[in-house]
Design an enzyme around this catalytic site. Sequence first.
Site, PDB file in Angstrom:
ATOM      1  N   ASP A 579       0.783  -1.233   0.000  1.00  0.00           N
ATOM      2  CA  ASP A 579       0.000   0.000   0.000  1.00  0.00           C
ATOM      3  C   ASP A 579       0.818   1.288   0.000  1.00  0.00           C
ATOM      4  O   ASP A 579       1.225   1.770  -1.037  1.00  0.00           O
ATOM      5  CB  ASP A 579      -0.981  -0.020   1.175  1.00  0.00           C
ATOM      6  N   GLU A 809      -3.925  -7.157  12.961  1.00  0.00           N
ATOM      7  CA  GLU A 809      -3.458  -6.956  11.587  1.00  0.00           C
ATOM      8  C   GLU A 809      -1.966  -6.650  11.555  1.00  0.00           C
ATOM      9  O   GLU A 809      -1.226  -7.155  10.716  1.00  0.00           O
ATOM     10  CB  GLU A 809      -4.247  -5.814  10.946  1.00  0.00           C
TER      11      GLU A 809
END
Length: 839
Positions: A579, A809
Site C-alpha cells: 500500500d 493486523e
Amino acid sequence: MARQRKHGRPGQHSNHHQEAIEGPSPRRHSGAIEYEDRFSVHLKHQHQQSLRSRQRATLTQKFMTVAAIACTGAALTLICLLTYNGYLQTRVNTPFDKHKVVGRSGLAVPDRYWGSYRPGVYFGMKTREPHSPVMGLMWYFDAHVMTGTAGVRHWCEQHDDLQYGWKEHDGRTFGIQDITDHVYNITTSFVKKPGGRRGGDWSAYINVSALVPEVNGLGVSLMFYMALDEKTSGMVTTNEQKVGIVGYTEELGNFSVRLLSHHGELSHMSHLTTHVSGLDKIKEITENYLRAVRDGDKRLIVLPGFKLPITRDNPHPVPNLSVQKIDAKVPFGIEIMFKSGPPQDGDILAESNFDNNLTEKRKAFYKQFDDTFKLKEKGFDERMQEFARTTFSNLVGGIAYFYGSSLVQSKYNPAPVPYWKAPLYTAVPSRSVFPRGFLWDEGFHALLILPWDLEITLDILCHWFDLMNVQGWIPREQILGAEALAKVPQEFVVQHNENANPPTFFLVLQQILRNYREKIIENSEHIHSLERLYPRLKAWFTWFNTTQVGSLPTTYRWRGRDPDTMKFLNPKTLTSGLDDYPRASHPTSLERHIDLRCWLALGAQVLAEMAELLGHDAERYGSTYEMLSDNNLLDELHWSESKSRYADYGLNTDSVTLVKPPPSPRSDSHSNEYIRMVLKEPQYEYIDTQFGYINLFPFLLQILDPNSKHLEKVLDDIKNPALLWTKYGLRSLSPNSPLYMKRNTEHDPPYWRGQIWINMNYLACRALYYYSHAQGPHRKLAGEIYARLRLNLIKNIYKEYDRTGHLWENYDDRTGEGKGSHPFTGWTALVTLIMAEIY
C-alpha cells in the site's frame, strides 16, 4: 474497309459522308468556302471543348471513384476499429477458456458440502452451492437493549467490541467457537453427520452462560434463521407443529430444521416468516418486525408470525426467510438439528449423542494437530499449544464459499462491467473488516492450510484460478454476492485489469512441489489438479511479463500507482500489497521495483519445477529463472553503492511535505484538504534513503546467493535496532527513513511505514532458516538472528492475544501492541508455522 464496316454496306453512304471522304467540291462559292472554314473552326473548338468536358468528367468520375473508395475504406476502417475496440472491451470479462480447474465441488464432495462458510456473521452455515440456503444466529440481551449498551448482534463488527473466534475447527466436520459479549459467553459448536439424502446432516449447539453471577437469570433472545437469496429456486417457511423450519431447493430437495431446548428456562417463542430481497437485509428486516406486546403483566418483544406483503413487483411472494425467536433466561442451551429430507419423527439426536460425536471429532483434531505441527516436541507447554490451535482454527474456520461476479474495468471500457458469475472457496483475512477473498493474502493463508490438508489447499488454488480471464489476469479483491458487497466501501469495488497483486501462490506451489511430491504423484486427482492449473499458471506468468514490465530488460514496475502527486505525500502502490510503503516520489514509466522482479524470479523457478514434474518442457522457465536470479544483473539494476543496499529506482525527492493551501482570493469555496509541496526538484536515483521490507526482497525470496558478498550486510541491517530490529519483530520501515510513520494524507495514517507485519516476518524467518542451513560463510550469523527473531515474534503475538483476546493486523514497533483490524485471522496466523518451524 474499316470505315465501311463502321458505317454500313457499300452503296448506302450519304452525300455528307461521301464529301467527308473525298473533300469539298471545287465548284462551291468562295463565301461558302469562308463560311465552311469558320464552321470548321467552330466545330474544332466545340470538339476541343467537348474533349475537355469529357476529360473533366473523367477526372471528376475518377476523383469520385477514389473518394468513394476512400470513404468506403474509412468506413470499413472505422467499422474494424469499432469492432476491434468492442472485442477489446470484452476481453476483460471473458473467461480463460471453457474448461474449469475445479474438478469436483458441491454434492460431489459431501464431507465439505456443509460448513461454516459465512465468516462475515458471528455464526452461520451454508453449502458449497451457488444458491445455498443459509443458516445464521442473531441475539440480544435484555439488559443491553434496555440500557442502550448494544442491540441485535449478527454481522461481525469491530465496533461491537466482542472477543470471538474458533477454538477448534478442522475445516471439514466440526467447530467450536467462543463469543464473549461483555459479561456473557456464547459458545457455538457444530458437528456434521455423513450420509443423509443430500450432503449429510448436521447439528449445532448454542450455549449461553454468565461470566459474572449477577447476570444469571436475566433475559437473552436467540434468533435462529434459515434463508434463501432471491435467485434461489425454492422456499423456506415455519413448521409450527414441530417447532422448526422446513424448506426446499432444487439442489437439496426437501430439508427440515428442528429446535430442541436442552437446559435452562425457556420463556417464550415466536417466529417471522416473510420474503427478504437480499441476504444482506436479514438483520434489518428482522429488527423492523420486532414488536412489544403485553402478556398479562409481562412485556414481551416478539416476532409477528407470517408476513408476506404483496407489492406490485412481487404480487405472489414466496417465503424465503424463517426466523425462530427463543426468549430464555441465562444460563440456557439449545440444539439446532438440520436434516436433509422432509421432517420425520425420531430424527432428533439426543444431547448425549451430540456430545459423543463432538468428543470424537475433538480427539481426532488434537491428534492430527499434534502430528502435523509437533509443538509439544518443540517444548511448548499446553497454554502455548492451545494458543496455536486457536490461531490455526480461526484461519480454517474463516474459510468461506462465495458466489457472484466482480465489477471490473479495462482502459477500453468506458464504464465498469460485470465479470462472469463464479464460485470462490477461500479463507478471509478478517471476519469483521475484510470478510472476502484477497489474492495475495490467500497465498499466505494457504501456506498454513497446506500441512493440515493438501486437498483443501489445492481446491482453494483451483477456485482462484477459475477466476482468470482470457488475458491471464485475476482480480485481486473478490467481492462476490450481496453479503460480501455490503461490507466494502464503494471506492474499492471496481477491479482494474492492469493492476496486479503479488503472486504468492507460487510460494504455496513451491512447498507442494518440494514437500508433497510423493503424495501428488500417488494421487491421480492431485496430479490432475496440477495439470489443469499449469496452463493458467503459465498465462498468469505471461500476463505479469507483458503488463508489468519495466523500461529495461528484466526490470518490472507495478502498475496502478496513483498519479495524483498533489494529494499524496507518496503515491500509494496498492497493487504491490504494501500500500503506502514509500516508492519513488514521482511515478513514471522508468521506475524499477525490486520486489516485483523477485516475485517473477520465484514464479519462473516454480514453473520450471512444475513443468519437470508434469513432463513438460522446463527449459524456457529454467532459463528465465537463471536470468532473473543472476546476482550480477540484479546488482546492476538495483544495488545502491552509496547506501550498500538493494533498492527501487525512479524519479524521486525526499523533500516533500503536506501543507494546507492558502485561500484563493477569487473563490468563495476553499478546500481545507492538505496538499503535497515539493521542496526540491526530483531526480532519477535509487530509493535508498527509505529502508525497510522492500530492500530485503532478494533475501526474503531467497534470490540472493548464500555466498553473495552482500548477504552479510543484509543480515547486519536486519539485526540493527536503529534500522529494522525490534524486540517484537522486524518493522516495515526504519526510523531514519524520511517517511517513517508519516501520514500519507491528512486522513490517511501510516500503514506500512513502521508497523510490524507478520506475513513479512514469516518470510524473514523462512529466509533466515534457509540461509542458516545453506552452505555459505554466513550460516552461523543467519542462525543466530533466526532464533532471536522467531522467539520475539512468538512472545509478542501471544502476549497481545492474552491481553486482548485477538490476533491483530499488525503490531506497533515501539510497544508491540496490536494495531489495525481485529480479530485478524489471516496471515497473522502464520505464527503457528513459525512455532512449528514449517517453512
